[in-house]
Design an enzyme around this catalytic site. Structure first.
Site, PDB file in Angstrom:
ATOM      1  N   GLU A   1     -37.590  29.663  14.237  1.00  0.00           N
ATOM      2  CA  GLU A   1     -38.586  28.887  15.845  1.00  0.00           C
ATOM      3  C   GLU A   1     -36.865  29.113  16.695  1.00  0.00           C
ATOM      4  O   GLU A   1     -35.951  28.595  15.947  1.00  0.00           O
ATOM      5  CB  GLU A   1     -39.419  27.691  15.434  1.00  0.00           C
ATOM      6  CG  GLU A   1     -39.363  27.178  17.408  1.00  0.00           C
ATOM      7  CD  GLU A   1     -41.185  26.075  17.294  1.00  0.00           C
ATOM      8  OE1 GLU A   1     -40.746  25.505  16.293  1.00  0.00           O
ATOM      9  OE2 GLU A   1     -41.064  26.267  17.763  1.00  0.00           O
TER      10      GLU A   1
ATOM     11  N   CYS B   1     -43.683  26.149  18.253  1.00  0.00           N
ATOM     12  CA  CYS B   1     -44.536  25.431  19.323  1.00  0.00           C
ATOM     13  C   CYS B   1     -44.333  26.423  20.447  1.00  0.00           C
ATOM     14  O   CYS B   1     -44.935  26.716  21.489  1.00  0.00           O
ATOM     15  CB  CYS B   1     -44.066  23.575  19.932  1.00  0.00           C
ATOM     16  SG  CYS B   1     -44.465  22.147  18.947  1.00  0.00           S
TER      17      CYS B   1
ATOM     18  N   ASN C   1     -50.398  27.703  16.292  1.00  0.00           N
ATOM     19  CA  ASN C   1     -49.719  26.828  14.853  1.00  0.00           C
ATOM     20  C   ASN C   1     -50.071  26.060  14.578  1.00  0.00           C
ATOM     21  O   ASN C   1     -50.897  25.510  14.196  1.00  0.00           O
ATOM     22  CB  ASN C   1     -48.020  26.860  16.128  1.00  0.00           C
ATOM     23  CG  ASN C   1     -47.463  25.885  15.411  1.00  0.00           C
ATOM     24  OD1 ASN C   1     -47.409  26.163  14.749  1.00  0.00           O
ATOM     25  ND2 ASN C   1     -46.888  25.633  15.980  1.00  0.00           N
ATOM     26  N   GLU C   2     -49.958  24.424  15.602  1.00  0.00           N
ATOM     27  CA  GLU C   2     -50.567  23.753  15.106  1.00  0.00           C
ATOM     28  C   GLU C   2     -51.839  22.742  15.728  1.00  0.00           C
ATOM     29  O   GLU C   2     -51.365  22.931  17.173  1.00  0.00           O
ATOM     30  CB  GLU C   2     -49.645  22.027  15.233  1.00  0.00           C
ATOM     31  CG  GLU C   2     -48.194  22.028  14.393  1.00  0.00           C
ATOM     32  CD  GLU C   2     -47.749  21.272  14.728  1.00  0.00           C
ATOM     33  OE1 GLU C   2     -47.173  20.776  15.695  1.00  0.00           O
ATOM     34  OE2 GLU C   2     -46.657  20.534  13.431  1.00  0.00           O
TER      35      GLU C   2
HETATM   36  O1  AHR Z   1     -40.167  22.666  13.958  1.00  0.00           O
HETATM   37  C1  AHR Z   1     -40.683  21.953  15.266  1.00  0.00           C
HETATM   38  C2  AHR Z   1     -41.997  21.671  15.982  1.00  0.00           C
HETATM   39  O2  AHR Z   1     -42.103  20.519  15.031  1.00  0.00           O
HETATM   40  C3  AHR Z   1     -42.509  23.139  15.547  1.00  0.00           C
HETATM   41  O3  AHR Z   1     -42.264  23.785  16.547  1.00  0.00           O
HETATM   42  C4  AHR Z   1     -44.159  22.836  15.637  1.00  0.00           C
HETATM   43  O4  AHR Z   1     -45.034  23.875  14.701  1.00  0.00           O
HETATM   44  C5  AHR Z   1     -43.458  21.264  15.096  1.00  0.00           C
HETATM   45  O5  AHR Z   1     -44.749  19.952  15.912  1.00  0.00           O
END
Ligand code: AHR
Length: 655
Positions: A45, A239, A373-374
């Site tokens: 990321e 994120c 994602n989350e």
């Molecule tokens: O890895 C850092 C963050 O942690 C990522 O962007 C997210 O998916 C999680 O909250």
């Protein structure tokens, strides 16, 4: 570093303080589930300046003058004008350098780079700029690498001339070879002569990139990724897939095609944590989806793109109005379908043709896509369902990864798992950033999972030490290793696992711990890196039952263990000792073929003098694996005796 491998057998408990004998039985005749090639992977990321300022080797910040403060990262002097009718439609801004009107006054711009423009003596750097003369004569410019803090006679460590012709915009190049090493340097461009110059997309790369690609990746960082032998590359987040809001979500179509015309996006991590605030953190998308696919191919990993599901970050946007209405999802669904065509379509298709035009006519062979994602609750499940339906209809072979939310337990998690099964996700992404105690407790997490549902993807995890120990110490890595024996034991349903985050700039991080730390000159692998590497390089082929007192080895006397076949008649046993005392371990390979006798044991062990030791850029080899052949460890035809050091993770390859 100390020697941590006891090279010979000793009579059990002969040493004062050694734990009682631990009898571990490995069923050599009961090869079970295949450990998937995707099991141990990477999650990339753009957080902690992992892309711009990190893996993507561009050294110029705000190279297209598109940051909202258009000269952020630049210092202008003399007669500099910002203009917005440049040659690149999606990056229209550029600067005009006009003569100051006085022979001894100069016009130009300095770029500060990412935490400095850092150059090494004698190495080559490729400068390029799109430019034209805005007057009838050729516009002459000087390009310099400078050391503003020097006590040398000159600040200039490298210099080249660029002459831009009138008329059309063109790309001009020069190679700069500094005569001194500079950590916090700058790139300077200034006008010489009386013509006016327009400049756009100012770029500086080391010539020595990963695989020598122009405009490519930082070689040391890409090599570290390759050296992990990952089976999977999840990208681009995290994120940033969601953005802070929908307009700033990650849109892959903006990240392909010529780099000059990839529009800038802000990076949500520049202000997520106001105690680690980086207002100059943007995404140039020089590292875009084509480059991610190429990287995955280079390092032998299956690509796993994560796509936006029509939701902005649910932490930061509670109102329904912040998300895409259910009846307006089609462009988002099309983004997924078009991405699959970009990766796999033949060159007669629209997106396959774009891939070919970028240099890769052969398909990338995409097999997986994650959607969301989350995300959590009904806003997610209602949106995910039509994505799954559309992908299934057009691409039935693509395997879909759904989310179980941000936490590895609790209401959101409990709601989402059955929903993922109902909607038909093939894998479910779980995230856990938890402390030591949680990691040890969850080494048995998957032993009781429902085998009939989707498979598990441990998509983000890292041990975040409790009580101020929230950094990359060895003990955190040891906890991760203990948990990973549980992933491996359950390889029938755990098909993928990726530590997170992957990369962090020492001067630009927002989140820690991270697997690899770097500054502009170098990088360091953490203990967690070595744990990942040891699992990935010793993935083996099929899981073997490994038990102590008839139970999985998960905490007895502080020990955690898993075993696999090596695919060549041998066995790989991973043993973690989380305790303070050494442990004597008797390994018996039950069911070994009658004519077979064990011959060698090669141990690779990761340990530390102090569990809180960490590797740093200054001391990168404090905690590294050591390999040794244990010539006397075989005690019977089918048995091995090991002395397992306290606080150690060992991989024992038995043949
Ligand atoms: O890895 C850092 C963050 O942690 C990522 O962007 C997210 O998916 C999680 O909250």
């Amino acid at each position: 570093m100390k020697s941590i491998i006891a090279a010979s057998i000793m009579s059990a408990c002969a040493l004062a303080g050694w734990g009682a004998g631990n009898d571990i039985t490995v069923r050599a005749d009961r090869a079970g589930a295949v450990v998937q090639p995707t099991m141990y992977g990477l999650f990339f990321e753009d957080i902690n300046f992992a892309a711009d300022g990190g893996l993507y080797a561009e050294m110029v910040k705000n190279r297209s003058f598109e940051f909202p403060q258009h000269l952020q990262g630049w210092r202008a002097f003399g007669n500099v004008e910002l203009r917005s009718d440049g040659p690149f439609e999606r990056n229209p801004h550029y600067v005009r350098l006009s003569p100051s009107g006085h022979a001894h006054k100069h016009t130009g711009v300095d770029n500060e780079g990412f935490f400095g423009v850092s150059v090494r003596r004698g190495e080559e750097y490729r400068f390029s700029v799109w430019a034209r003369s805005a007057t009838a004569d050729t516009a002459r410019m000087r390009v310099e690498l400078i050391d503003p803090s020097t006590s040398r006679r000159t600040q200039v460590v490298a210099s080249a001339a660029v002459a831009a012709a009138p008329g059309e915009w063109r790309c001009y190049e020069a190679v700069l070879t500094p005569d001194a090493t500079v950590a916090k340097g700058r790139l300077r461009i200034f006008l010489e002569g009386s013509a006016t110059a327009d400049i756009e997309h100012v770029s500086l790369f080391p010539a020595d990139t990963w695989k020598g690609r122009r405009g490519g990746l930082r070689r040391d960082l890409a090599q570290k990724l390759a050296d992990l032998h990952p089976g999977l590359l999840r990208f681009p987040g995290g994120c940033i897939v969601e953005g802070t809001d929908l307009p700033t979500r990650y849109q892959w179509k903006n990240t392909v095609g010529p780099v000059e015309n990839r529009p800038l996006n802000e990076n949500r991590w520049h202000y997520t944590f106001t105690n680690r605030f980086f207002p100059d953190y943007y995404q140039s998308y020089g590292l875009g989806f084509y480059e991610y696919f190429l990287l995955a191919e280079d390092i032998g990993a299956e690509p796993l793109p994560v796509m936006n599901v029509g939701l902005s970050c649910q932490y930061q946007n509670e109102a329904d109005s912040a998300h895409v209405p259910l009846d307006s999802l089609q462009p988002y669904i099309d983004d997924v379908l078009d991405l699959i065509e970009f990766a796999n379509g033949d060159t007669s298709t629209r997106w396959g043709a774009l891939r070919a035009s970028m240099g890769h006519p052969a398909p990338f062979g995409l097999k997986y896509v994650a959607i969301g994602n989350e995300q959590w609750s009904e806003p997610y499940t209602q949106r995910l369902a039509p994505f799954v339906k559309a992908v299934r209809e057009r691409y039935p072979d693509i395997r879909i990864v759904g989310s179980s939310g941000p936490d590895p337990e609790g209401d959101k998690f409990d709601y989402l798992w059955p929903e993922m099964a109902r909607i038909g996700a093939d894998l479910v992404d779980e995230h856990y950033y938890r402390n030591e105690e949680w990691f040890l407790r969850n080494a048995t997490r998957y032993d009781g999972y429902d085998r009939r549902g989707p498979a598990v993807f441990a998509g983000e995890y890292a041990c975040h030490g409790a009580d101020g120990r929230n950094y990359n110490h060895f003990n955190a890595a040891l906890m991760e290793a203990a948990l990973m024996t549980g992933l491996e034991r359950n390889a029938d349903i755990v098909h993928m696992a990726t530590y997170a985050p992957l990369l962090a700039h020492t001067e630009g991080w927002q989140w820690r711990p991270d697997m690899i730390w770097f500054d502009n000159f170098g990088s360091v692998a953490t203990s967690s890196y070595y744990v990942q590497q040891l699992f990935a390089c010793n993935r083996g082929e099929r899981v073997l039952p490994a038990t102590m007192d008839g139970k999985p080895v998960a905490g007895q006397n502080g020990l955690y263990a898993s075993a696999v076949t090596d695919g060549d008649g041998g066995f790989i046993v991973k043993i973690v000792n989380t305790g303070d005392t050494p442990q004597h371990v008797n390994l018996t390979f039950a069911g070994l073929k009658k004519k077979r006798a064990l011959e060698t044991v090669v141990a690779t062990v990761l340990s530390a003098d102090d569990p809180l030791d960490e590797n740093t850029l200054d001391n990168p080899a404090r905690v590294v694996p050591e390999t040794e052949t244990l010539s006397a460890a075989i005690t019977e035809r089918d048995a091995v005796a090991l002395e397992v050091a306290p606080h150690s993770f060992g991989v024992y390859h038995v043949r």
